[in-house]
Design an enzyme around this catalytic site. Structure first.
Site, mmCIF file in Angstrom:
data_model
loop_
_atom_site.group_PDB
_atom_site.id
_atom_site.type_symbol
_atom_site.label_atom_id
_atom_site.label_comp_id
_atom_site.label_asym_id
_atom_site.label_seq_id
_atom_site.Cartn_x
_atom_site.Cartn_y
_atom_site.Cartn_z
ATOM 1 N N LYS A 212 13.732 -8.315 -9.132
ATOM 2 C CA LYS A 212 12.278 -8.299 -9.310
ATOM 3 C C LYS A 212 11.578 -7.768 -8.060
ATOM 4 C CE LYS A 212 8.167 -8.948 -10.506
ATOM 5 N NZ LYS A 212 7.453 -9.837 -11.357
ATOM 6 N N CYS A 266 1.108 -8.881 -7.194
ATOM 7 C CA CYS A 266 2.547 -8.636 -7.285
ATOM 8 C C CYS A 266 2.984 -7.572 -6.295
ATOM 9 C CB CYS A 266 2.879 -8.193 -8.694
ATOM 10 S SG CYS A 266 2.185 -9.288 -9.923
HETATM 11 N N1 SAJ Z 1 -1.474 1.872 -8.491
HETATM 12 C C1 SAJ Z 1 -1.800 3.064 -7.861
HETATM 13 N N2 SAJ Z 1 -1.191 4.205 -8.284
HETATM 14 C C2 SAJ Z 1 -0.288 4.212 -9.309
HETATM 15 C C3 SAJ Z 1 0.046 2.994 -9.938
HETATM 16 C C4 SAJ Z 1 -0.568 1.839 -9.506
HETATM 17 O O1 SAJ Z 1 -2.608 3.105 -6.938
HETATM 18 O O2 SAJ Z 1 0.204 5.301 -9.643
HETATM 19 C C5 SAJ Z 1 -2.110 0.627 -8.029
HETATM 20 C C6 SAJ Z 1 -2.979 -0.038 -9.088
HETATM 21 O O3 SAJ Z 1 -4.242 0.545 -9.138
HETATM 22 C C7 SAJ Z 1 -2.992 -1.465 -8.610
HETATM 23 C C8 SAJ Z 1 -1.601 -1.631 -8.019
HETATM 24 O O4 SAJ Z 1 -1.111 -0.329 -7.773
HETATM 25 O O5 SAJ Z 1 -3.944 -1.654 -7.575
HETATM 26 C C9 SAJ Z 1 -0.642 -2.379 -8.902
HETATM 27 O O6 SAJ Z 1 -0.807 -1.988 -10.253
HETATM 28 P P1 SAJ Z 1 0.412 -1.706 -11.238
HETATM 29 O O7 SAJ Z 1 -0.128 -1.326 -12.547
HETATM 30 O O8 SAJ Z 1 1.367 -0.766 -10.605
HETATM 31 O O9 SAJ Z 1 1.206 -3.087 -11.293
HETATM 32 P P2 SAJ Z 1 0.793 -4.609 -11.549
HETATM 33 O O10 SAJ Z 1 0.626 -5.284 -10.234
HETATM 34 O O11 SAJ Z 1 -0.289 -4.751 -12.534
HETATM 35 O O12 SAJ Z 1 2.160 -5.133 -12.248
HETATM 36 C C10 SAJ Z 1 3.374 -4.953 -11.558
HETATM 37 C C11 SAJ Z 1 4.385 -4.324 -12.528
HETATM 38 N N3 SAJ Z 1 5.580 -3.913 -11.792
HETATM 39 C C12 SAJ Z 1 6.084 -2.671 -11.913
HETATM 40 O O13 SAJ Z 1 5.577 -1.818 -12.602
HETATM 41 C C13 SAJ Z 1 7.337 -2.392 -11.158
HETATM 42 C C14 SAJ Z 1 4.733 -5.327 -13.626
HETATM 43 O O14 SAJ Z 1 5.738 -4.816 -14.459
HETATM 44 C C15 SAJ Z 1 5.175 -6.650 -13.005
HETATM 45 O O15 SAJ Z 1 5.487 -7.620 -13.988
HETATM 46 C C16 SAJ Z 1 4.041 -7.175 -12.161
HETATM 47 O O16 SAJ Z 1 3.805 -6.219 -11.105
HETATM 48 C C17 SAJ Z 1 4.423 -8.517 -11.589
HETATM 49 O O17 SAJ Z 1 3.955 -9.543 -12.132
HETATM 50 O O18 SAJ Z 1 5.232 -8.580 -10.653
#
Ligand code: SAJ
Length: 420
Positions: A212, A266
């Site tokens: 994870k 996360c």
């Molecule tokens: N973000 C960017 N650029 C991107 C993708 C995301 O700037 O290309 C930013 C988002 O705007 C946000 C942050 O990253 O601020 C996190 O967003 P996210 O959509 O990447 O992830 P979370 O935090 O909503 O959920 C993540 C997920 N992990 C992965 O995709 C590896 C989810 O599957 C997990 O279950 C979750 O963390 C968790 O609970 O750990």
């Protein structure tokens, strides 16, 4: 083993949807939480957090008698712990919520029970949880001493669902299950097969914990790459979004999107658990965290430069007005946890040289940190008032705003929304 009654400890963004999905499979679910308001809300068939489609699943589960929330633990066949794991000031993981969850269920544990830790955890946390339970219940045997014959079976199965898509991903995602013994894993797999359509793959608890952390660190490192590119491109006068879309045409390149920083509870947190466990080896993972944490400050600087270049009409006390579009940590949710957009907005207010207005269609009330400091307006009103328009979150409501309607206002688009 039959699982007829399942207790979910922690009714937040993960625990409540999980409880509701299991209840929708006609299993009796007891949701245990320390928040009396949340418990009362859920028992009325309502929800205290926002997640698409969750309310109707909770409403049906409560009405059908399969889901109830409580403040006091009750006996069950399986316990599923989904409580927060924040870090302390020095980025060391803080396991106090897991410990208090373990202490709260210890009095009702019975021989044959399964306890699963779902909270994102540093390596070794599942073993630590088993030790806390064993200390409380010397009358029961645990895997460390009794192996496969233990009275209580313990496993780690990290949640992996994406906020905004939780109900779908809970069912379709593969699950990594790390039992403290092979038998623990088999029991845990049996529990997840009640509602998971993805594969349930068995490994050790430590590997499941690290898996994870690795997933979220992988994403953090890749977002850091995109964020670093965005700052380089700004200096070199290159459109980073065009650059990334071109580079991604290569069959083995898949760069993520830059933004104002990385938020949520996360990705901005979990990599630190790896760094804390292995500081001398975690150079890249630490650097990525630092790059992403620096990005809001870089955006702030861009905003201040834009505001400085605004030609005011010269009349007395008029400060440049900055409209911040979006406060949440990502689009189309109401979650402000660790949000870089909120951080930027707070820093703008604290600098006290600009007037700040905010548009955030997913909240009805400003968070405490901004109360009395900014006005919450509709997107069109915020834009109308602004000299500088800052797009911080690519909410669907902002996608329809055409660049031309922004006239000659200064624009800082941290998401590349208006160039797509
Ligand atoms: N973000 C960017 N650029 C991107 C993708 C995301 O700037 O290309 C930013 C988002 O705007 C946000 C942050 O990253 O601020 C996190 O967003 P996210 O959509 O990447 O992830 P979370 O935090 O909503 O959920 C993540 C997920 N992990 C992965 O995709 C590896 C989810 O599957 C997990 O279950 C979750 O963390 C968790 O609970 O750990």
């Amino acid at each position: 083993m039959e699982f007829n009654t399942i207790c979910v400890v922690g009714l937040g963004y993960i625990g409540l949807p999980t409880a509701a999905i299991i209840a929708s499979r006609k299993k009796h679910v007891i949701g245990l939480d320390v928040n009396a308001d949340a418990v009362a809300t859920i028992n009325q068939g309502k929800i205290h957090i926002y997640e698409p489609d969750l309310e109707s699943v909770v409403r049906t589960a409560v009405a059908d008698g399969y889901l109830k929330a409580t403040l006091v633990a009750e006996p069950a066949d399986a316990f599923l712990i989904a409580v927060p794991t924040p870090f302390k000031g020095d980025h060391e993981p803080d396991l106090r919520y897991i410990e208090s969850a373990a202490l709260s269920i210890a009095p009702v544990l019975q021989s044959g029970n399964l306890v699963i830790l779902e909270s994102t955890s540093p390596v070794g946390a599942t073993e630590a949880m088993a030790e806390w339970l064993a200390k409380e219940r010397p009358d029961l045997s645990f895997p460390a001493a009794a192996g496969d014959d233990s009275d209580i079976r313990i496993a780690h199965c990290p949640e992996r669902v994406l906020p905004g898509h939780v109900l779908r991903e809970l069912v379709t995602n593969d699950r990594v299950i790390g039992g403290l013994t092979a038998r623990c894993s088999e029991y845990a797999r049996g529990l997840y097969q009640i509602f998971v359509e993805g594969n349930c793959i068995v490994t050790s608890a430590r590997t499941a914990e690290m898996c994870k952390l690795t997933e979220n660190s992988f994403r953090d490192v890749n977002i850091a790459f995109a964020n670093e590119l965005s700052m380089i491109c700004s200096k070199l006068d290159i459109d980073v979004w065009e650059l990334i879309s071109l580079a991604n045409l290569h069959p083995r390149v898949n760069i993520l999107q830059p933004g104002p920083g990385v938020g949520g509870h996360c990705i901005a947190v979990d990599p630190w658990f790896i760094v804390a466990a292995s500081p001398d080896e975690s150079h890249l993972i630490r650097q990525a965290r630092e790059v992403n944490d620096r990005k809001p400050h870089w955006v702030l600087n861009e905003i201040q430069n834009a505001a400085n270049s605004v030609k005011l009409d010269g009349t007395a006390a008029h400060k440049p007005v900055v409209a911040c579009l979006g406060l949440t940590f990502k689009p189309d949710i109401d979650d402000l946890r660790e949000s870089p957009a909120l951080e930027i907005c707070k820093m703008l207010c604290d600098s006290n040289v600009l007037e700040v207005v905010v548009a955030e269609p997913n909240i009805t009330q400003l968070p405490d940190q901004l109360l009395g400091k900014v006005e919450l307006l509709s997107p069109s009103d915020a834009i109308e008032r602004a000299d500088v328009v800052v797009l911080l979150v690519d909410h669907r409501q902002f996608k329809d705003i055409s660049r031309t309607s922004l006239g000659d206002k200064k624009i800082i688009d941290t998401r590349g929304l208006w160039r797509r």
